[in-house]
Design a protein around this motif. Structure first.
Motif, PDB file in Angstrom:
ATOM      1  N   LYS A  14      54.690 118.268 -21.983  1.00 13.85           N
ATOM      2  CA  LYS A  14      55.153 119.023 -20.818  1.00 13.85           C
ATOM      3  C   LYS A  14      54.677 119.882 -19.928  1.00 13.85           C
ATOM      4  O   LYS A  14      54.330 119.797 -18.500  1.00 13.85           O
ATOM      5  CB  LYS A  14      56.441 119.925 -21.179  1.00 13.85           C
ATOM      6  CG  LYS A  14      57.049 118.695 -21.810  1.00 13.85           C
ATOM      7  CD  LYS A  14      59.043 119.747 -22.386  1.00 13.85           C
ATOM      8  CE  LYS A  14      58.705 120.281 -23.480  1.00 13.85           C
ATOM      9  NZ  LYS A  14      58.027 120.244 -24.725  1.00 13.85           N
ATOM     10  N   THR A  15      53.801 120.790 -20.538  1.00 11.94           N
ATOM     11  CA  THR A  15      53.086 122.091 -19.743  1.00 11.94           C
ATOM     12  C   THR A  15      51.596 120.999 -19.083  1.00 11.94           C
ATOM     13  O   THR A  15      51.498 121.282 -18.710  1.00 11.94           O
ATOM     14  CB  THR A  15      52.322 122.420 -21.296  1.00 11.94           C
ATOM     15  OG1 THR A  15      53.515 123.649 -21.806  1.00 11.94           O
ATOM     16  CG2 THR A  15      51.806 123.586 -20.362  1.00 11.94           C
ATOM     17  N   ASP A  38      59.054 128.884 -19.795  1.00  8.53           N
ATOM     18  CA  ASP A  38      59.096 128.401 -21.404  1.00  8.53           C
ATOM     19  C   ASP A  38      58.564 130.028 -21.986  1.00  8.53           C
ATOM     20  O   ASP A  38      56.943 130.528 -21.703  1.00  8.53           O
ATOM     21  CB  ASP A  38      57.864 127.600 -21.474  1.00  8.53           C
ATOM     22  CG  ASP A  38      57.705 127.177 -23.256  1.00  8.53           C
ATOM     23  OD1 ASP A  38      58.312 128.227 -23.767  1.00  8.53           O
ATOM     24  OD2 ASP A  38      57.248 126.555 -23.577  1.00  8.53           O
ATOM     25  N   ASN A  42      52.353 128.758 -21.994  1.00 10.88           N
ATOM     26  CA  ASN A  42      51.672 128.331 -22.082  1.00 10.88           C
ATOM     27  C   ASN A  42      51.176 127.663 -20.249  1.00 10.88           C
ATOM     28  O   ASN A  42      50.078 126.975 -20.120  1.00 10.88           O
ATOM     29  CB  ASN A  42      52.234 126.593 -22.505  1.00 10.88           C
ATOM     30  CG  ASN A  42      52.114 127.019 -23.924  1.00 10.88           C
ATOM     31  OD1 ASN A  42      51.399 127.981 -24.316  1.00 10.88           O
ATOM     32  ND2 ASN A  42      52.883 126.021 -24.676  1.00 10.88           N
ATOM     33  N   ASP A 118      57.703 123.952 -16.185  1.00  8.33           N
ATOM     34  CA  ASP A 118      57.152 123.525 -16.790  1.00  8.33           C
ATOM     35  C   ASP A 118      58.729 124.327 -18.291  1.00  8.33           C
ATOM     36  O   ASP A 118      59.041 125.399 -17.805  1.00  8.33           O
ATOM     37  CB  ASP A 118      56.905 123.823 -17.422  1.00  8.33           C
ATOM     38  CG  ASP A 118      55.991 123.554 -18.831  1.00  8.33           C
ATOM     39  OD1 ASP A 118      56.187 122.921 -18.872  1.00  8.33           O
ATOM     40  OD2 ASP A 118      54.852 124.372 -19.374  1.00  8.33           O
ATOM     41  N   CYS A 119      59.397 123.169 -18.711  1.00  3.34           N
ATOM     42  CA  CYS A 119      60.365 124.178 -19.582  1.00  3.34           C
ATOM     43  C   CYS A 119      60.253 123.908 -20.993  1.00  3.34           C
ATOM     44  O   CYS A 119      58.814 123.173 -21.322  1.00  3.34           O
ATOM     45  CB  CYS A 119      61.366 122.836 -19.245  1.00  3.34           C
ATOM     46  SG  CYS A 119      62.222 122.918 -17.885  1.00  3.34           S
TER      47      CYS A 119
HETATM   48 MG    MG Z   1      55.398 123.138 -22.996  1.00  2.00          MG
END
Ligand code: MG
Ligand code: ATP
Length: 245
Positions: A14-15, A38, A42, A118-119
């Motif tokens: 994801k990130t 998040d 990150n 970003d989750c």
């Molecule tokens: Mg992440």
């Protein structure tokens, strides 16, 4: 256009996708904001940014700051960084009326061409806020044996948000990540394509060590090194642009 990068599974890319896609889209858009939702923070760290003091997205949620107060620029994009206080905010807002719409209201006040969110690896209130604020969702999926595990729960959440809070929400695509040439990777990709026909990005993100190293250098893959990861995220940027333009 608000694009959320989400999958409640941890470590699926994801990130890596949020950061590199945000920078890749610089070719097509002037003003890009990357929002780190998040508490692990990150996305900011990946671009060498830390939320100092009270200048994090948690403070914007708490109403003591606005996005322009907290953004920092890196590689030509604006980043709204997070920190661990965001975990406390999630608990604080649980009993608030309109708790799912806080991010949507925050984003209404600012003007960017594209916002990438970003989750965290969860389907909690921070992720629901992101889905409520979004136009599109990108779902990174590891091409391993467990690829599709958990996606049914994820899709139920997306459907619920769509039917109750945000009817414009739609899936932009499933993104195969950590692809290598093993039979497991190939099977996982085929299974994704057959289950989500027409919804899997043509671009596949291959395993690439430089993608793992770049965060340590505080750079996107574009600021770090020309490599397969660079090529794959460049291609993803083009494919996303073609879909949203
Ligand atoms: Mg992440
Ligand atoms: N294509 C890739 N090749 C090699 N390593 C990768 C690739 N994509 C991501 N990684 C590495 O895998 C790890 C997990 O990736 P990432 O942090 O993007 O996942 P995530 O879904 O955001 O995780 P979390 O759920 O904890 O937020 C990181 O160390 C990252 O550098």
């Amino acid at each position: 256009m608000v694009i959320v990068i989400m999958n409640q599974k941890g470590g699926v890319g994801k990130t890596t996708t949020a950061v590199n896609l945000a920078v890749a889209l610089k070719r097509n858009y002037e003003r890009i904001l990357l929002v780190d939702m998040d508490p692990q923070a990150n996305a900011g760290t990946h671009l060498g940014i830390r939320a100092d003091g009270d200048n994090s997205i948690a403070n914007v949620f708490a109403g003591t700051k606005k996005i322009p107060d907290i953004v920092k620029n890196a590689e030509g994009i604006d980043v709204a960084p997070s920190n661990i206080s965001l975990a406390g905010i999630e608990l604080q807002i649980v009993n608030e009326i309109g708790r799912e719409m806080i991010l949507k209201d925050i984003l209404k006040e600012i003007n960017y061409d594209v916002v990438i969110i970003d989750c965290p690896p969860s389907l909690g209130l921070l992720s629901v806020n992101a889905l409520t604020a979004a136009d599109k969702v990108i779902i990174p999926v590891l091409t391993d044996y467990f690829a599709r595990e958990g996606l049914a729960d994820f899709l139920r959440t997306v459907q619920k948000v769509k039917s109750t809070l945000n009817d414009k929400l739609s899936i932009l695509g499933y993104l195969a990540t950590n692809y290598d040439n093993t039979a497991i990777s190939k099977d996982a990709l085929e299974s994704l394509k057959s289950h989500f026909e027409g919804q899997v990005f043509k671009t596949v993100i291959r395993i690439n060590t430089h993608l793992k190293e770049a965060p340590g250098a505080g750079k996107s893959i574009f600021g770090y090194k020309k490599c397969r990861g660079y090529e794959d995220y460049e291609k993803l940027g083009e494919e996303v642009y073609e879909k949203i333009k």
